[in-house]
Design a protein around this motif. Sequence first.
Motif, mmCIF file in Angstrom:
data_model
loop_
_atom_site.group_PDB
_atom_site.id
_atom_site.type_symbol
_atom_site.label_atom_id
_atom_site.label_comp_id
_atom_site.label_asym_id
_atom_site.label_seq_id
_atom_site.Cartn_x
_atom_site.Cartn_y
_atom_site.Cartn_z
ATOM 1 N N LEU A 114 8.868 3.133 4.442
ATOM 2 C CA LEU A 114 7.516 2.883 3.931
ATOM 3 C C LEU A 114 6.579 4.025 4.284
ATOM 4 O O LEU A 114 5.799 4.487 3.450
ATOM 5 C CB LEU A 114 6.978 1.563 4.500
ATOM 6 N N PHE A 142 4.526 6.485 1.862
ATOM 7 C CA PHE A 142 3.072 6.557 2.030
ATOM 8 C C PHE A 142 2.620 8.011 2.221
ATOM 9 O O PHE A 142 1.619 8.444 1.675
ATOM 10 C CB PHE A 142 2.709 5.716 3.253
ATOM 11 N N PRO A 194 -8.759 5.408 8.798
ATOM 12 C CA PRO A 194 -9.743 6.283 8.159
ATOM 13 C C PRO A 194 -10.697 5.551 7.218
ATOM 14 O O PRO A 194 -11.704 6.114 6.806
ATOM 15 C CB PRO A 194 -8.887 7.285 7.380
ATOM 16 N N SER A 195 -10.369 4.321 6.841
ATOM 17 C CA SER A 195 -11.258 3.578 5.952
ATOM 18 C C SER A 195 -12.228 2.702 6.731
ATOM 19 O O SER A 195 -12.871 1.825 6.166
ATOM 20 C CB SER A 195 -10.438 2.699 5.000
ATOM 21 N N CYS A 233 0.830 -1.215 0.000
ATOM 22 C CA CYS A 233 0.000 0.000 0.000
ATOM 23 C C CYS A 233 0.856 1.253 0.000
ATOM 24 O O CYS A 233 0.376 2.318 -0.361
ATOM 25 C CB CYS A 233 -1.017 -0.023 1.142
ATOM 26 N N SER A 234 2.133 1.154 0.418
ATOM 27 C CA SER A 234 2.968 2.347 0.389
ATOM 28 C C SER A 234 3.553 2.589 -0.991
ATOM 29 O O SER A 234 3.610 3.722 -1.453
ATOM 30 C CB SER A 234 4.140 2.223 1.370
ATOM 31 N N LEU A 235 3.987 1.529 -1.627
ATOM 32 C CA LEU A 235 4.761 1.717 -2.852
ATOM 33 C C LEU A 235 3.974 1.402 -4.122
ATOM 34 O O LEU A 235 4.189 2.024 -5.154
ATOM 35 C CB LEU A 235 6.024 0.845 -2.812
ATOM 36 N N PRO A 292 -5.711 11.218 0.408
ATOM 37 C CA PRO A 292 -6.837 11.950 1.003
ATOM 38 C C PRO A 292 -7.723 12.653 -0.023
ATOM 39 O O PRO A 292 -8.715 13.246 0.349
ATOM 40 C CB PRO A 292 -6.151 12.955 1.929
ATOM 41 N N ARG A 293 -7.347 12.618 -1.299
ATOM 42 C CA ARG A 293 -8.173 13.268 -2.327
ATOM 43 C C ARG A 293 -8.589 12.247 -3.365
ATOM 44 O O ARG A 293 -8.076 12.250 -4.488
ATOM 45 C CB ARG A 293 -7.377 14.354 -3.054
ATOM 46 N N PRO A 307 0.302 1.177 -4.674
ATOM 47 C CA PRO A 307 -1.081 1.161 -4.175
ATOM 48 C C PRO A 307 -2.080 0.548 -5.153
ATOM 49 O O PRO A 307 -2.934 -0.233 -4.756
ATOM 50 C CB PRO A 307 -1.387 2.637 -3.918
ATOM 51 N N ASP A 326 -6.170 3.989 -3.170
ATOM 52 C CA ASP A 326 -4.945 4.204 -2.407
ATOM 53 C C ASP A 326 -5.285 4.565 -0.961
ATOM 54 O O ASP A 326 -5.987 5.522 -0.685
ATOM 55 C CB ASP A 326 -4.160 5.344 -3.076
ATOM 56 N N LEU A 327 -4.726 3.767 -0.051
ATOM 57 C CA LEU A 327 -4.955 3.992 1.380
ATOM 58 C C LEU A 327 -4.338 5.313 1.840
ATOM 59 O O LEU A 327 -4.720 5.859 2.867
ATOM 60 C CB LEU A 327 -4.296 2.837 2.136
ATOM 61 N N GLY A 328 -3.373 5.821 1.102
ATOM 62 C CA GLY A 328 -2.690 7.046 1.515
ATOM 63 C C GLY A 328 -3.180 8.266 0.764
ATOM 64 O O GLY A 328 -2.534 9.296 0.770
ATOM 65 N N LEU A 348 -6.241 15.025 7.843
ATOM 66 C CA LEU A 348 -5.126 14.209 8.315
ATOM 67 C C LEU A 348 -5.259 13.722 9.753
ATOM 68 O O LEU A 348 -4.856 12.607 10.057
ATOM 69 C CB LEU A 348 -3.792 14.934 8.132
ATOM 70 N N ARG A 389 1.788 11.046 -0.571
ATOM 71 C CA ARG A 389 0.434 11.320 -1.060
ATOM 72 C C ARG A 389 -0.433 11.869 0.067
ATOM 73 O O ARG A 389 -1.229 12.765 -0.116
ATOM 74 C CB ARG A 389 -0.201 10.026 -1.580
ATOM 75 N N TYR A 390 -0.222 11.302 1.247
ATOM 76 C CA TYR A 390 -1.101 11.654 2.369
ATOM 77 C C TYR A 390 -0.964 13.123 2.756
ATOM 78 O O TYR A 390 -1.942 13.796 3.043
ATOM 79 C CB TYR A 390 -0.739 10.776 3.576
ATOM 80 N N LEU A 407 -11.127 4.778 -0.695
ATOM 81 C CA LEU A 407 -10.557 4.399 0.592
ATOM 82 C C LEU A 407 -10.025 5.648 1.291
ATOM 83 O O LEU A 407 -9.963 6.723 0.706
ATOM 84 C CB LEU A 407 -9.414 3.404 0.402
ATOM 85 N N ASN A 408 -9.596 5.474 2.539
ATOM 86 C CA ASN A 408 -9.037 6.570 3.327
ATOM 87 C C ASN A 408 -9.959 7.774 3.312
ATOM 88 O O ASN A 408 -9.532 8.905 3.161
ATOM 89 C CB ASN A 408 -7.662 6.968 2.773
ATOM 90 N N ASN A 409 -11.230 7.534 3.454
ATOM 91 C CA ASN A 409 -12.171 8.620 3.276
ATOM 92 C C ASN A 409 -13.408 8.423 4.140
ATOM 93 O O ASN A 409 -14.385 7.850 3.700
ATOM 94 C CB ASN A 409 -12.570 8.684 1.797
#
Lengths: 991, 465
Positions: B111, B115, B365-366, A580-582, A787-788, A584, A783-785, A866, B118-119, A660-662
């Motif tokens: 990592l 991550f 957050p998900s 998920c970091s590299l 925010p948009r 996604p 993407d879990l990271g 955030l 983007r965040y 996701l992440n939302n």
Amino acid sequence: MNAARPMLAGEAASEQAHTALDPRAALCVALDHAAHLLPSQPPLHAFVHHNTLHAFEDRDFDVALREASALYGTEPYQSEQAFAAHIASGRIDSRDIESVLAREPGGEERLWPGGPTRSRLRRFRLRHVFETPAAETVAWMVSEGELFVASHPAIGADARARALSAARSRRRLSARLRALWQRLVAAAPVSTPPRRGLRVRDALLTACDIDIDEWVHPVLIRLAGAYLDQGMAAVGMPHRGAGFLAAVRALYAPAGGIAERWMRGLNATVAEHAREQRDALDTIAWALEAAAVPRAQWPQYVLHTLLALKGWAGMFHQYETHPERLPVRTVPATLADFLAVQLTLETVAMRHALTQAQGHLARGAAAVALADLFAEAAATRPAQPDLGAVFEAFVVAQGLGLDAADLAEAVHARALIDAVREFDGLARRRLLHAAYEHHYRVHVLDSLIAHQPHRRDEPQLPALQAVFCMDEREESLRRHLEELSPDVQTFGYAGFFGVAMSYRGLDDVKERPLCPVVVTPRHLVEELPLDAAAHARYQVARRRRGRASNFVRTARDDALRGSGWALLVGTLKIVPLIGCSLFPRAFARLVHRLHELGLERPHTRLRVEGNGTIDPATGLALGYTVAEMTDIVHGMLSTMGLARDFAPIVLIVGHGSSSLNNPHEAAHDCGATGGGRGGPNARAFAAMANHPEVRARLAQRGLAIDAHTWFVGAYHNTCDDAMTYYDTDLVPASHGGALARTRERLAAACTRDAHERCRRFESAPAVLAIDEAMHHAEEHATDLGQPRPEYGHATNAVCVIGRRRSTRGLFLDRRAFLISYDPRDDADGAKLGALLAAAAPVGAGISLEYYFSYVDPRGYGCGTKLPHNITGLVGVVDGHASDLRTGLPWQMVEIHEPMRLLTVVEATTAVLEHIVATRPGVAALVLNRWIQLAAVDPESGAVQVFEEGRFVPYVPHSRDLPLVESSMDHYTGRRGHLSCARVRAEVEHAA
Amino acid sequence: MLPELLRATSAHVVLLVPALPVLAFAAVLLPRLFGRATSEAYTYGVVATGVLGASLFMGLLAAVLLAGLGAPSVVGAGRWFAVGHDAFEVRFGLDALGLAYGGFSLLMVALVAAFSRRYLHREQGFHRFYALLMLFAAGLALVSLAGSLDMLLIGWELVGISSTLLIAFFNQRPGPVRNALRAFVTYRACDVGLVIAIVCLHVNFGDADFVRPGNAAWLGMPQRAAGALSLLIGFSLMFAAMGKSAQVPFSGWLPRAMEGPTPSSAIFYGALSVHLGPFLLLRCHEQVHASPLIGGALIGVGLATALHGALVGRVQTDIKSMLAYGSVTQVGLIMAEIGLGLHLVALLHIIGHAGYRTLQILRAPSLLHDRHHLEQMLGHHVSHAIDLDSGSNRWLTLPRVYRHALERGGLDALLTDRVIGVLLDALRGLDAAEQRWSGRLARAVLAALPRGRRAGRNEEKAHVS
């Protein structure tokens, strides 16, 4: 709505009325008033855009903003600095400023005979933004002489040079400035700083520097969170069924435990209240009396107490009034209970604070009396000359070229100061905002007018007709579809397509309404499997996986199972972390594939048709009768003007968004379905329109659908631009080729749509290859990271209601709601009235929620995403514990331009005036100026704008409209807002 | 020959591991300090270089160790300063424990750095976040590769300060700043334990260096003290570890630390910072096992913490507090494992726990999305806590038990009121006494100067308020 009109400061008459009531009745009324002023956002899963200041809609827009910002301590408009930047960038030009100045009353009036006009003063203040220092700073700048060294920089280089050359030397200029200052300061008005709120807490803070909110809020937030919880905690709060107040009493009545100092009186108080069986209202009255609040102030005190934690208080009110919107089950929460608990805690805290306050007030006794406290708090606000106003007048005088001689008479100096004070920050921002809107309004109306000679009529024999949601995010999809295939005709309609249903999908646990929030659905539509055996296999496999993942979920939070998990598989979790970091997108696809492995979703159908039977569990009718279906299909098709010349395939496209992440995922869904996903509505509508009996009845009513026409329901995911088609197995074999071509056309248009959307993401290169666009959009969705995931409704600004021909081929930059409406079949405006009554609040709600969350992301919006922390499955708090945050996150609104929705309707002014006079919902929005309204005459194309209660002919400023080869040519390489443009590609295709 | 060469070069290589993140920290912040606006791409590039470089060298060292080319050893990289006969030697320890923890730490930092790009995109504090992340990485590298307690302390403090500043990341609101202060005060109070241990070791034995006892795989602090001194050193180290790892009664700061951006919460309080306490005790296990008293106390604290975390975590209603107490529970168990002498288990537990907890916090957050899907799969609500009148049937919902859990065991009240409050009261009392006496003295003196008397009184009043 009017009966429960919120109370605001200064409404002394109604305050007196309260004194006459008995205390309990007075409290009920006060709670009712306060409730309407609390945020009315439902739990997050049911997020629906609404006007943040809905409670103020009975007032004029600017008045409402002034009152609301005074009440909530929020920003009404963008900041003056932001407007200054807009002036510098040309987003506001001098034409806009002159236009709003001309409309402002009293402009030609001179401040004194021979003095400057108000307009001159206003113009100077709008164009020259400067900061007013605190009174202490001003006094220091005077005593140090810093103020008189040179003219103020804000007046501009030219004016400074003029002042210097007029004075002939720096020293003389300095003397002139000093003389000017002395004239002004001699006329300085005296002002008293406003009181810092009326609660005991405010007095304690002012007089003793003790903030009891800092004691009470953490406890109250924890209790409220525990009470409202919809299934987060493993162990729920005991005795919740008895109400919040009773549950809190049950917790705190037993003595003992380790408590913070201020809380030590709580056990006894609560136990006593429990013994006396005080209910919520009695408890509130007890607390108000303990705080020595005069009866006339109760309503205000209640309101301001609730506003201290307005998010939580508002959620209690939501639970109380809309239990059906809760995600899991109802909890008997009431606002009165919340206030009673809050005030009980505040009273205990106050008593403790007063014992601590003696050191501060130095007044003997063991505990300070409340009266002393208020006296001390008042004493900290002595009246002082208003140096801030003098400073502003001083700069303005320099800017207007006034000197001491002009202000020789004290009344002139005072007149200048008063005029400066009157044209305060709020007034300036109101005008700047009007200028900001004026600029865009002129641009859009000019573009619409300039486009008319080039507009072209719709294809005579369309190959495909596609109906989309009115949503401005579908504007680009429609435009690209038409650009790619000129023989396609598109329409826009509220995205529930007239099917106001409660829906339960095959996988859903609970049915949910899919219709505008103002409508209560009376029909239940269910998705049923075709093959029971396949369904059983599917269910067994899903349940097994569900149980497994639920076991893992609970295990991780458990002490011993968690250790086992850590030792056995914890280390392997590095793999998904790397994924998920590299990588996604690739990782999300892999996970998705693993999830779907071996799961075969059975074919399903919606049970759309019913015979009026009522489902006993929900009290809703199972499906629609043929007559009801006929009405729905007839209503939409005739309003849009799709009543003849049918294409072989009519596509009905609902939309939604998955990311996701939302936590605010539902805010990206379809507003017209009440924050749901509109696919099922489209599917149901298509099923209705294909129904042979419905078609027969439609033909009787004069709407004959060709026998060779087939309706297909579809779903557009606005986040990753994927399309889903429903019930394609029912499409007649003769239409197979047409359906395949339709899919191809839509896929190509979706790719371009994704490409156009990506220009707004800085994560994508400014010039993006078209085949990378879909990848990029998909990555944002999974993407879990990220925010948009998408920008949702951000930048929405216009709503065009009328035939597509007036906007076809016009690039509107995804900023326009487009609703198809054919005025030719609607002479009396009945259809338009119904359309406006349904669509105007939806559009206005979206545009105003974006407006407020943008102009004050802290006060009206929920700030940056955030640190957001989901609580109770119903809302988000900031970080560890805070008030429940309502409104939109900054990442959703950051590219927005805050303006009221410019609604352009293709109708005669007579029809519109009649609608405004007869539809109160529309009238409130139009007359109180929460939306801007313009009419385009269906015959002549003449435009009129609704201003100050009537339509005024609009004279275009410019007839230039850029001509571009294609949409892509216009936007490629550009990130910001784009001007309207005529797209040549389509024009030439047509030729 | 080769081992000798490696030995000679590794001292310099190992210095690069903490140095590169520090350089990245400086490269991110310095241009901005001088008003030069830098892009997100620049900051990210610098950070990526720093982390990847440090990881590369860390990997190199691990490879040397794994290939059997070098034995676990302490290498000196010179002398920082000397005062009298005492000198601060820059010493690094290379062994499986340090390289495992350090390597794992750098992997996680890398990592989370990837991550967060983007965040945190477009966030005001983007550069500040990465600068602090680099400071944190340097601190972790120093702690894991330290060859003496002195070196470890430097890293320990870097981790503490970067953690504090990231809790206060959103410094526009009072909440994060207040909670950062709380974490900071806890850190500093407990750091005293580490300082006491170092001072005791230096005073009695001249150094606080790690050595390789016999043929052990891990370096450690040799057990040289005896009797009361060994108890003092052992308990001091345990005290230091308790604060950093939020053990009872210092657990209160951890849930409050969830104020920063989600990725920083994940890496600090899910993964790395919170496990430094166990790491310290693994390094100094001989001190922990010097007396059954210390080991017993550690088991007691660890189990009490696990119990506390499990109980309190059950009633939390927001996702980040739930996860914070999940961490508290697991770290408590890890402490108990160390008390029991299960060192390898503890190390595996640390890494396994850090792995899944970080992912969980990043996924927080998900939650609504995930819960919706889970319920669809299950076919019913996950509604174990939604039974409204669960008052009578479970001991956890007895009012006293539930309240105890909801008030987080009263630990915060205990510390703020019973410890800090009492301390403050005593100070206030002393202050008042001083005021009284100086007032009396002043009045006696001023009696001779009638005009000065009023001024003296006013001043006294001003002091009081």
